[in-house]
Design an enzyme around this catalytic site. Structure first.
Site, PDB file in Angstrom:
ATOM      1  NE  ARG A  80      47.650  56.123 -45.191  1.00  0.00           N
ATOM      2  CZ  ARG A  80      47.800  55.616 -46.406  1.00  0.00           C
ATOM      3  NH1 ARG A  80      48.972  55.756 -47.040  1.00  0.00           N
ATOM      4  NH2 ARG A  80      46.823  54.967 -46.983  1.00  0.00           N
ATOM      5  NE  ARG A 102      51.381  53.309 -44.669  1.00  0.00           N
ATOM      6  CZ  ARG A 102      50.894  53.158 -45.901  1.00  0.00           C
ATOM      7  NH1 ARG A 102      51.686  53.263 -46.949  1.00  0.00           N
ATOM      8  NH2 ARG A 102      49.634  52.866 -46.079  1.00  0.00           N
ATOM      9  NE  ARG A 150      44.120  52.937 -54.567  1.00  0.00           N
ATOM     10  CZ  ARG A 150      45.160  53.480 -53.936  1.00  0.00           C
ATOM     11  NH1 ARG A 150      45.818  54.480 -54.459  1.00  0.00           N
ATOM     12  NH2 ARG A 150      45.540  53.000 -52.768  1.00  0.00           N
TER      13      ARG A 150
HETATM   14  P1  ADP Z   1      48.138  53.038 -50.016  1.00  0.00           P
HETATM   15  O1  ADP Z   1      49.336  53.625 -49.357  1.00  0.00           O
HETATM   16  O2  ADP Z   1      47.358  52.145 -49.134  1.00  0.00           O
HETATM   17  O3  ADP Z   1      48.405  52.439 -51.355  1.00  0.00           O
HETATM   18  P2  ADP Z   1      47.083  55.659 -50.824  1.00  0.00           P
HETATM   19  O4  ADP Z   1      47.770  56.617 -49.937  1.00  0.00           O
HETATM   20  O5  ADP Z   1      47.518  55.594 -52.244  1.00  0.00           O
HETATM   21  O6  ADP Z   1      47.064  54.214 -50.183  1.00  0.00           O
HETATM   22  O7  ADP Z   1      45.527  55.940 -50.812  1.00  0.00           O
HETATM   23  C1  ADP Z   1      44.803  56.080 -49.599  1.00  0.00           C
HETATM   24  C2  ADP Z   1      43.303  56.129 -49.893  1.00  0.00           C
HETATM   25  O8  ADP Z   1      43.020  57.258 -50.743  1.00  0.00           O
HETATM   26  C3  ADP Z   1      42.733  54.939 -50.647  1.00  0.00           C
HETATM   27  O9  ADP Z   1      42.388  53.873 -49.777  1.00  0.00           O
HETATM   28  C4  ADP Z   1      41.498  55.563 -51.309  1.00  0.00           C
HETATM   29  O10 ADP Z   1      40.452  55.762 -50.378  1.00  0.00           O
HETATM   30  C5  ADP Z   1      42.021  56.936 -51.700  1.00  0.00           C
HETATM   31  N1  ADP Z   1      42.656  56.939 -53.037  1.00  0.00           N
HETATM   32  C6  ADP Z   1      43.958  57.221 -53.330  1.00  0.00           C
HETATM   33  N2  ADP Z   1      44.202  57.148 -54.650  1.00  0.00           N
HETATM   34  C7  ADP Z   1      43.016  56.794 -55.227  1.00  0.00           C
HETATM   35  C8  ADP Z   1      42.610  56.537 -56.560  1.00  0.00           C
HETATM   36  N3  ADP Z   1      43.479  56.620 -57.590  1.00  0.00           N
HETATM   37  N4  ADP Z   1      41.311  56.195 -56.776  1.00  0.00           N
HETATM   38  C9  ADP Z   1      40.425  56.113 -55.772  1.00  0.00           C
HETATM   39  N5  ADP Z   1      40.743  56.335 -54.473  1.00  0.00           N
HETATM   40  C10 ADP Z   1      42.023  56.676 -54.194  1.00  0.00           C
HETATM   41  P1  ADP Z   2      52.605  52.100 -50.326  1.00  0.00           P
HETATM   42  O1  ADP Z   2      52.920  53.523 -50.746  1.00  0.00           O
HETATM   43  O2  ADP Z   2      52.682  51.135 -51.466  1.00  0.00           O
HETATM   44  O3  ADP Z   2      51.325  51.984 -49.566  1.00  0.00           O
HETATM   45  P2  ADP Z   2      54.867  52.436 -48.451  1.00  0.00           P
HETATM   46  O4  ADP Z   2      55.993  52.846 -49.318  1.00  0.00           O
HETATM   47  O5  ADP Z   2      54.213  53.484 -47.619  1.00  0.00           O
HETATM   48  O6  ADP Z   2      53.760  51.648 -49.325  1.00  0.00           O
HETATM   49  O7  ADP Z   2      55.385  51.250 -47.516  1.00  0.00           O
HETATM   50  C1  ADP Z   2      54.560  50.694 -46.491  1.00  0.00           C
HETATM   51  C2  ADP Z   2      55.382  50.477 -45.219  1.00  0.00           C
HETATM   52  O8  ADP Z   2      56.344  49.443 -45.457  1.00  0.00           O
HETATM   53  C3  ADP Z   2      56.193  51.708 -44.767  1.00  0.00           C
HETATM   54  O9  ADP Z   2      56.195  51.737 -43.352  1.00  0.00           O
HETATM   55  C4  ADP Z   2      57.596  51.455 -45.318  1.00  0.00           C
HETATM   56  O10 ADP Z   2      58.594  52.045 -44.469  1.00  0.00           O
HETATM   57  C5  ADP Z   2      57.682  49.929 -45.317  1.00  0.00           C
HETATM   58  N1  ADP Z   2      58.427  49.398 -46.463  1.00  0.00           N
HETATM   59  C6  ADP Z   2      58.459  49.865 -47.743  1.00  0.00           C
HETATM   60  N2  ADP Z   2      59.234  49.098 -48.538  1.00  0.00           N
HETATM   61  C7  ADP Z   2      59.712  48.093 -47.739  1.00  0.00           C
HETATM   62  C8  ADP Z   2      60.585  46.962 -47.968  1.00  0.00           C
HETATM   63  N3  ADP Z   2      61.103  46.696 -49.177  1.00  0.00           N
HETATM   64  N4  ADP Z   2      60.843  46.165 -46.907  1.00  0.00           N
HETATM   65  C9  ADP Z   2      60.309  46.412 -45.692  1.00  0.00           C
HETATM   66  N5  ADP Z   2      59.497  47.450 -45.409  1.00  0.00           N
HETATM   67  C10 ADP Z   2      59.182  48.287 -46.419  1.00  0.00           C
END
Ligand code: ADP
Ligand code: ADP
Ligand code: ZN
Length: 218
Positions: free
Chosen positions: A162, A128, A89
């Protein structure tokens, strides 16, 4: 094959990583999942990162690089490879990943950037939720359980949202994405490793674009 799924919060990285794990037996390395597990189990590191994560800020490079290093050094590398989800990131994390992969005799095959409009992200994030029992991801509008209130996969009924999936924390997360993570798009483009796909289609359409992107490098 080792790949990065790159995209803003809610782009669908976890959803698509789940498909790749199920279909290809790849190993998903999600630093977000690892950090949430540490938070839930109450380790020292988990306590340290909890407030930072809830606010939507990035945790330190040192912590997440350490988490990835542990996984790679553990030798769990499957023949089908790793999916880096939510890591790297920052540019420092991207440099560290290159070093760590080289150390274990692996390489990065491609980086898939998932493009999604900011307005769509708000909807994706605020709707979500996941199954507390098995971790399957759902969405209030786009992916409801077949039977209301019952997990399709494990039959559980304990669903979770979350702590950081609210509009306020999302603004901070988006800002972190644009300031710290989006430079990785140029970084991997310059390394000839970037492929960008439209993340706005249905989950199936996105999965099919990812399959096409992977076929170009395998
Ligand atoms: P999202 O689904 O919003 O992409 P993640 O589940 O990947 O989020 O991450 C949730 C939180 O965990 C981030 O907002 C950050 O606080 C922390 N985090 C996750 N991966 C990283 C990373 N590679 N570097 C720094 N913080 C991270
Ligand atoms: P990220 O890991 O990038 O934060 P997620 O895979 O958790 O994203 O997806 C975020 C939300 O959007 C989840 O609730 C998921 O079910 C939904 N979602 C993911 N892909 C799609 C899509 N192509 N169209 C509509 N909703 C989606
Ligand atoms: Zn379940």
């Amino acid at each position: 094959m080792n790949i990065i799924l790159l995209g803003p919060p809610g782009a669908g990285k976890g959803t698509q990583a789940g498909f790749l794990v199920a279909e290809r037996g790849m190993v998903q390395l999600s630093t977000g999942d690892m950090l949430r597990a540490a938070k839930t189990s109450g380790t020292e590191m988990g306590k340290k990162v909890a407030a930072v994560m809830d606010r939507g800020e990035l945790v330190t490079d040192e912590i997440v690089i350490g988490l990835i290093e542990e996984q790679l050094a553990g030798g769990e590398g499957s023949g089908s490879g790793f999916i880096f989800d939510g890591f790297p990131r920052t540019l420092a994390q991207a440099d560290a990943l290159a070093v760590l992969l080289e150390k274990v005799g692996q390489k990065l095959d491609t980086v898939i950037e998932m493009r999604v409009d900011d307005s769509a992200l708000v909807k994706r994030i605020t709707g979500r939720f996941t199954c507390g029992g098995c971790g399957t991801g759902y969405h209030e509008e786009f992916k409801k359980p077949v039977k209301d209130g019952v997990c399709d996969k494990c039959g559980g009924s304990d669903f979770k949202k979350r702590a950081d999936d609210n509009e306020e924390s999302l603004k901070t997360r988006l800002m972190a994405y644009y300031k710290e993570t989006s430079p990785l798009i140029g970084y991997y483009y310059a390394k000839d490793q970037l492929q960008s796909i439209d993340g706005l289609g249905t989950m199936e359409a996105v999965a099919s674009d990812i399959t096409k992107a992977l076929s170009k490098v395998s």
